[in-house]
Write an enzyme that holds these catalytic residues in place. Structure first.
Site, mmCIF file in Angstrom:
data_model
loop_
_atom_site.group_PDB
_atom_site.id
_atom_site.type_symbol
_atom_site.label_atom_id
_atom_site.label_comp_id
_atom_site.label_asym_id
_atom_site.label_seq_id
_atom_site.Cartn_x
_atom_site.Cartn_y
_atom_site.Cartn_z
ATOM 1 N N GLU A 66 0.809 -1.221 0.000
ATOM 2 C CA GLU A 66 0.000 0.000 0.000
ATOM 3 C C GLU A 66 0.837 1.263 0.000
ATOM 4 O O GLU A 66 0.512 2.235 -0.684
ATOM 5 C CB GLU A 66 -0.975 0.001 1.182
ATOM 6 C CG GLU A 66 -2.157 -0.967 1.012
ATOM 7 C CD GLU A 66 -1.867 -2.373 1.503
ATOM 8 O OE1 GLU A 66 -0.733 -2.629 1.939
ATOM 9 O OE2 GLU A 66 -2.778 -3.232 1.453
ATOM 10 N N HIS A 135 -11.218 -4.894 10.629
ATOM 11 C CA HIS A 135 -11.900 -4.839 9.326
ATOM 12 C C HIS A 135 -13.285 -4.194 9.429
ATOM 13 O O HIS A 135 -14.139 -4.449 8.587
ATOM 14 C CB HIS A 135 -12.085 -6.244 8.740
ATOM 15 C CG HIS A 135 -10.834 -6.893 8.247
ATOM 16 N ND1 HIS A 135 -9.874 -7.393 9.082
ATOM 17 C CD2 HIS A 135 -10.389 -7.131 6.985
ATOM 18 C CE1 HIS A 135 -8.890 -7.920 8.360
ATOM 19 N NE2 HIS A 135 -9.177 -7.775 7.083
HETATM 20 C C1 LIG Z 1 -2.384 -4.362 4.806
HETATM 21 C C2 LIG Z 1 -3.407 -5.239 4.193
HETATM 22 N N1 LIG Z 1 -3.653 -5.132 2.872
HETATM 23 C C3 LIG Z 1 -4.583 -5.905 2.286
HETATM 24 C C4 LIG Z 1 -5.289 -6.819 3.015
HETATM 25 C C5 LIG Z 1 -6.362 -7.654 2.360
HETATM 26 N N2 LIG Z 1 -5.912 -9.023 2.203
HETATM 27 C C6 LIG Z 1 -6.185 -9.966 3.124
HETATM 28 S S1 LIG Z 1 -5.494 -11.405 2.765
HETATM 29 C C7 LIG Z 1 -4.840 -10.821 1.333
HETATM 30 C C8 LIG Z 1 -4.012 -11.706 0.470
HETATM 31 C C9 LIG Z 1 -2.867 -12.237 1.200
HETATM 32 O O1 LIG Z 1 -2.127 -13.063 0.390
HETATM 33 P P1 LIG Z 1 -0.958 -13.916 0.995
HETATM 34 O O2 LIG Z 1 -0.121 -13.066 1.892
HETATM 35 O O3 LIG Z 1 -0.275 -14.584 -0.119
HETATM 36 O O4 LIG Z 1 -1.672 -14.961 1.958
HETATM 37 P P2 LIG Z 1 -2.794 -16.042 1.597
HETATM 38 O O5 LIG Z 1 -4.103 -15.364 1.680
HETATM 39 O O6 LIG Z 1 -2.514 -16.585 0.256
HETATM 40 O O7 LIG Z 1 -2.668 -17.058 2.683
HETATM 41 C C10 LIG Z 1 -5.166 -9.481 1.154
HETATM 42 C C11 LIG Z 1 -4.779 -8.660 0.007
HETATM 43 C C12 LIG Z 1 -5.022 -6.884 4.398
HETATM 44 N N3 LIG Z 1 -5.701 -7.715 5.191
HETATM 45 N N4 LIG Z 1 -4.076 -6.101 4.956
#
Ligand SMILES: Cc1ncc(C[n+]2csc(CCOP(=O)(O)OP(=O)(O)O)c2C)c(N)n1
Lengths: 345, 336
Positions: A66, A135
């Site tokens: 971000e 959230h």
């Molecule tokens: C700072 C932040 N940005 C965006 C999100 C929204 N978000 C939650 S999970 C996710 C994807 C995460 O991907 P990864 O780290 O690969 O973990 P996975 O879900 O595949 O286990 C996103 C974008 C968040 N929770 N926090």
């Protein structure tokens, strides 16, 4: 402005993505960045269909970085582009706030007006569906507190379209905050009053013009976002009790339409601020202070009453969340309390 | 270091426990969320049912959790992310209390205040959270504390490959290396960050390559295999306990379910998940155990029955526990 023949009913999410699409068509400098905004169409459907229309150069999928893409928006805006950057949930601004409040908000000022930052930051806000403390927040007051950011928080599809087009055309940074529980998503219950008639053509709604969405004589409810929809339902219930509530939808926090608030309170003599943000140091205090600063022109029949999240993080458990976030019934109760209160004991 | 028979069996059992727990949650989570009992026009209602809110499950990702946690003690810290159950179970988080938390019950780990993304069990030093990337620096803190207190404890930060693009990840790696902290950064590469494939989010093919920038070992485990993870983590944990500093490990793993339950997954090829399931790491480890004479039909059935009973009891505990009083919302803003 509404043209019956070309209006159809849209959800707020549809109205927002339509507005963004229209502005992208009109102005090639407009582009969109965010997480899951491409194929997914935005977690809250703010960009549905836009990738197909405009391609990945203008609907830019970002890494979960971000600070990186918010800072990119700041730099691109300084160059004359008109970026829109989506932070999926407002709660996540913690990881990138420096770019917003120290740079985007201040660079016009610090450059003595030499630079413009025509950027829009869109973000989902609000609770009510048990997504817990990280959230579910609103936090609009934090953005409004920082000089240099315009803050837009619509309550319905019609307003959202006009305000979004206004936001994209504004030469200043605009934070555009949509409550998840009025987007009309197919996977989250929502307040149906937010889904309404939206003209097909382009139109703008000026910032700083509150909407007296329901007329009344006994008390004024000043509110915004999803709480407008709750207040309208509360006003229906209050009417059955013989209490006539006027509902003022602020639409934008910055600029703030103080005149409309004062006019309504002058008429009713009673003010209830209904807010889904934290109680202290925020919107409800700000609105109350408008009344306090103008007591010489107002005949108050009761002290101001504030209804907001009682300074606790949003709890997960359903009964706790229902307790912490003001509900339709709590607005009704507060209004009745206000009707029974006296200006002087 | 090859895992002992005991460790192999523990990893097998724990993977089954995780999988069974997650599969049970798939069903419980859906209760009350589908038409016709929800608002008209909705396909699904995230806020309805006994377990409301978001739900991120980890079916398919068990090897990362057990392969690392097999080396840990109660004093070692684990910081998970938004997809936390597999790590929690592998770290020994109390199953009944964890389940009650997801039901929002007063008997939950956080008295119903945290929910599924925010589980805290100080007894086994487990925590997690919903902000992507936030855990890596917190694990540095746990590691720093161990170092300052003269303990040989280690800290593990688990997170997805998507999180490795956050500033917090890079700051944490630099700091851990600079201060020689006893910490492991374990990246679960399930190829997806919600709808975004790794190829669209990450400038390097393997996050292990990023370790070089911070002068620490970077290891890529290319198979979704508990033993492979165990071997890689064993060396890294031993290094950390010896005071030689951090390690970055990326493990290739598979996400069988949607990003969250209710995810329409329109971005994902339809046959991807079913194909991935053909390489299920649980039967693979089971077959290995059998070939070594450590498992047969009878002992396997016994293991599964015992786990099934424990999981059933946990869900029953969660379901039947009382909700907190509404006014409890006002408590615990500050510690007393
Ligand atoms: C700072 C932040 N940005 C965006 C999100 C929204 N978000 C939650 S999970 C996710 C994807 C995460 O991907 P990864 O780290 O690969 O973990 P996975 O879900 O595949 O286990 C996103 C974008 C968040 N929770 N926090």
């Amino acid at each position: 402005m509404t043209n019956e023949s070309t209006s159809r009913t849209l959800t707020m999410a549809q109205a927002i993505s339509e507005a963004i699409g229209m502005e992208m068509e009109r102005d090639s400098r407009v582009f969109y960045m965010g997480e899951d905004v491409g194929k997914y169409g935005g977690i809250f459907s703010a960009t549905t269909g836009l990738l197909d229309k405009f391609g990945p150069e203008r609907i830019m999928e970002t890494p979960i970085s971000e600070t990186g893409f918010l800072g990119t928006a700041v730099g691109a805006a300084a160059e004359g582009l008109r970026p829109i950057a989506e932070i999926m949930f407002v709660d996540f601004f913690g990881v990138c706030f420096d770019q917003i409040y120290n740079h985007l908000a201040k660079n016009t000022y610090m450059s003595g007006g030499a630079l413009k930052f025509p950027a829009v930051i869109t973000t989902g806000i609000g609770g009510g569906y048990n997504d817990a403390a990280q959230h579910s927040q609103c936090l609009y007051s934090i953005f409004a507190h920082v000089p240099g950011l315009k803050v837009v928080v619509p309550s319905n599809a019609y307003d959202a379209k006009g305000l979004m087009i206004e936001a994209i055309r504004d030469d200043n940074p605009v934070i555009f905050m949509y409550h998840k529980g009025i987007m009309g998503l197919s996977w989250m219950s929502y307040f149906e009053g937010s889904t309404n008639a939206v003209p097909e053509e382009s139109y703008t709604i000026p910032f700083g013009k509150a909407n007296v969405i329901r007329q009344g004589t006994d008390l004024t409810i000043v509110t915004l976002s999803q709480m407008v929809q709750k207040s309208l339902l509360a006003a229906d219930k209050l009417a059955e009790l013989g209490i006539s509530a006027e509902v003022v939808d602020l639409r934008t926090l910055v600029p703030l339409d103080k005149a409309t608030v004062l006019k309504s309170v002058a008429k009713t003599g009673r003010l209830l601020v209904a807010d889904e943000d934290y109680l202290s140091f925020g919107l409800s205090g700000e609105i109350s202070s408008i009344v306090a600063e103008n007591l010489d022109t107002l005949q108050m029949k009761a002290p101001v009453l504030r209804l907001a999240v009682p300074d606790v993080p949003i709890p997960f458990s359903r009964p706790l969340e229902q307790f912490a976030i003001p509900q339709v019934d709590s607005i009704v109760d507060s209004a009745r309390q206000l009707m029974n209160a006296k200006a002087f004991k | 270091m090859e895992p002992s028979s005991e460790k192999l069996l523990w990893m097998y059992k724990t993977m089954i426990e995780i999988r069974e727990y997650e599969e049970a949650m798939v069903k419980v989570y859906l209760e009350g969320k589908l038409p016709p009992k929800i608002q008209k026009g909705l396909a699904f209602d995230i806020g309805a049912g006994p377990v409301p809110g978001e739900m991120h499950l980890a079916a398919g990702q068990e090897p990362v959790a057990v392969g690392v946690c097999a080396h840990l003690h109660a004093e070692d810290s684990v910081v998970g992310a938004h997809r936390p159950h597999h790590f929690a179970i592998a770290k020994g988080v109390r199953l009944n209390e964890m389940t009650a938390e997801m039901f929002g019950k007063v008997t939950g780990l956080g008295r119903g205040k945290g929910g599924h993304m925010h589980l805290f069990d100080p007894k086994v030093k487990f925590s997690c959270g919903g902000i992507v990337g936030a855990g890596a620096p917190q694990a540095c803190g746990a590691a720093l504390a161990a170092k300052k207190m003269g303990k040989d404890w280690v800290a593990i930060a688990f997170f997805g490959e998507g999180a490795a693009n956050q500033g917090a990840f890079h700051e944490a790696l630099n700091l851990a290396s600079l201060w020689k902290l006893p910490v492991l950064f374990v990246v679960e590469d399930n190829s997806w960050g919600i709808s975004v494939p790794k190829s669209m989010s990450t400038s390097v093919a393997s996050n292990a390559d990023r370790a070089a920038a911070y002068a620490m070992p970077g290891i890529r485990v290319d198979r979704n295999d508990a033993v492979d993870v165990y071997m890689a983590a064993g060396e890294a944990v031993a290094r950390a306990r010896r005071g030689e500093g951090p390690t970055l490990i990326e493990v290739k793993t598979d996400r069988y379910l949607g990003h969250f339950q209710g995810d329409p997954e329109a971005y994902r090829p339809k046959d991807e998940a079913p194909t991935l399931r053909k390489d299920d790491p649980i039967p693979a480890l089971g077959a290995m155990l059998r070939s070594r004479g450590l498992l047969n039909d009878e002992t396997d059935a016994g293991i599964r029955a015992e786990i099934a009973a424990r999981i059933e009891a946990a869900y029953e505990f969660g379901r039947s526990s009382p909700y907190p009083e509404a006014s409890e919302a006002l408590q615990h803003v500050f510690s007393s």
